[in-house]
Scaffold this motif. Sequence first.
Motif, PDB file in Angstrom:
ATOM      1  N   ARG A 208       0.848  -1.199   0.000  1.00  0.00           N
ATOM      2  CA  ARG A 208       0.000   0.000   0.000  1.00  0.00           C
ATOM      3  C   ARG A 208       0.886   1.253   0.000  1.00  0.00           C
ATOM      4  NH1 ARG A 208      -5.002  -1.931   2.027  1.00  0.00           N
ATOM      5  NH2 ARG A 208      -5.076  -4.141   1.376  1.00  0.00           N
ATOM      6  N   TYR A 209       0.469   2.246  -0.747  1.00  0.00           N
ATOM      7  CA  TYR A 209       1.220   3.504  -0.822  1.00  0.00           C
ATOM      8  C   TYR A 209       0.334   4.666  -0.399  1.00  0.00           C
ATOM      9  CZ  TYR A 209       4.287   0.720  -3.852  1.00  0.00           C
ATOM     10  OH  TYR A 209       5.110  -0.257  -4.363  1.00  0.00           O
TER      11      TYR A 209
ATOM     12  N   ARG B   8      -0.390   8.375  -1.458  1.00  0.00           N
ATOM     13  CA  ARG B   8      -0.152   9.326  -2.548  1.00  0.00           C
ATOM     14  C   ARG B   8      -0.020  10.745  -1.994  1.00  0.00           C
ATOM     15  NH1 ARG B   8      -4.069   7.673  -7.673  1.00  0.00           N
ATOM     16  NH2 ARG B   8      -3.107   5.606  -8.044  1.00  0.00           N
TER      17      ARG B   8
ATOM     18  N   GLY C 113       1.333   3.619  -7.002  1.00  0.00           N
ATOM     19  CA  GLY C 113       0.405   2.515  -6.828  1.00  0.00           C
ATOM     20  C   GLY C 113      -0.342   2.150  -8.091  1.00  0.00           C
TER      21      GLY C 113
END
Length: 424
Positions: free
Chosen positions: A57-58, A60, A108
């Motif tokens: 998971r990123y 942003r 992502g």
Amino acid sequence: MSDALTPERNHYAALDRRLLAATRAINILPTVAWPASLEQRMIAAYERGDYALPDVRYVRPELSQVRSELVAIENEAGTLLAGDPIGDYLCRTAASWRVATEMLEAVGSTGVTAPSIALYGRPGDAIPGSHRSNLDAARYFVELSDELGADLLADDVVTDISAETLRTDLGRTLDAFFGPGRIVVEVDPELTAKAAAGATRIRLRGGACFSEYDRHQLLAHEAFVHSLTALNGREQPLLASLARTSPRVTATQEGLAVFAELMSGAIDIARLKRISLRILAIDMALNGADFVEVYKYFRHCGQGAADSFHSAQRVFRGVPLTGGAAFAKDNVYLSGLLTVHTFFRWAFKQQRMDLLRHLFAGKLALHDVIALQPHFQAGTLLPPRWLPPWMQHVHGLAGKLAFSLFVNGIHMGKVQAEELRLNL
């Protein structure tokens, strides 16, 4: 630099300060990094044969205001400072950071791929001065390494230096070279790479073990290029941005660091193979290979489970793991090395050793070193305070370059073994 405070130069400095302030919020590698805890779990699973895709998971970042400021700087540098090399430098640098904001806001997703290629190139790009591509070079070094592998087994490296021991040893060496306390060496358990360097800090991955060869390479690559050019950039009175690696200078800076390994004897064919495999892996990912396929490719090529996972992870930073996308930064190491090597040979042939020294005056691209020469000559930009040990021995460097210039004209395809025996 008696006229350093003229209105024109104040304008340069003011735009440069705006550039640095705007880019402070842009952190490329931390934004696309994977948690070390995830890596450890997945490596253990892959060693058991459980090849599920990692769940990464990123977050942003919101960079629209930063991008607007970069566009404003780009436009002002491109109009008010048109025709001046510093204006061109500021314009190009702002533009590369702008592309980086677009890349990070897409983290992502497959939207990372195109801007990362714009910044770092793609495997199929041609090598300057050659009809061959970066991909061709990568295949060559992998094949050569495989052919030589059986003969090099006796050179297996002993990895018995802990990160803590290496930290102490590097600290003493760097204090002696740069001055006490100027660069701090730390152990970081969350670091993905084995080592990373900034202007005043070198980090080593906690839990990793190092060899004497690793030590030599870290000094040549991280300390005496990445840290050194950052510290020299901090000495610049006009362009403080020369202390920070902008995306557009990454290929030159990484190429210079690998070239430093070559010049100081800190690189071997196995290292060239690792660099080359990453380029082949980027090409695989762009052509549809998923994370597991790329991981298995590294395993097939002889890397261990942990190294294969870390290598595959570098290719898939910030992008989906299902194939068709890639983070292209690792493309620059080999292409940068080849281009920097060509630049050194060209500068030597032109009898321009000053260009080679100025390459260390900050975080510069090869284009900048040539374009900014009027400002080096005028004293607007300062020569480097520190040079790597191998650059301080000009006669030795000149000998290596002179030799490479001559032997480059010998075509190995025309050499016969019998001819060599008769002439010796």
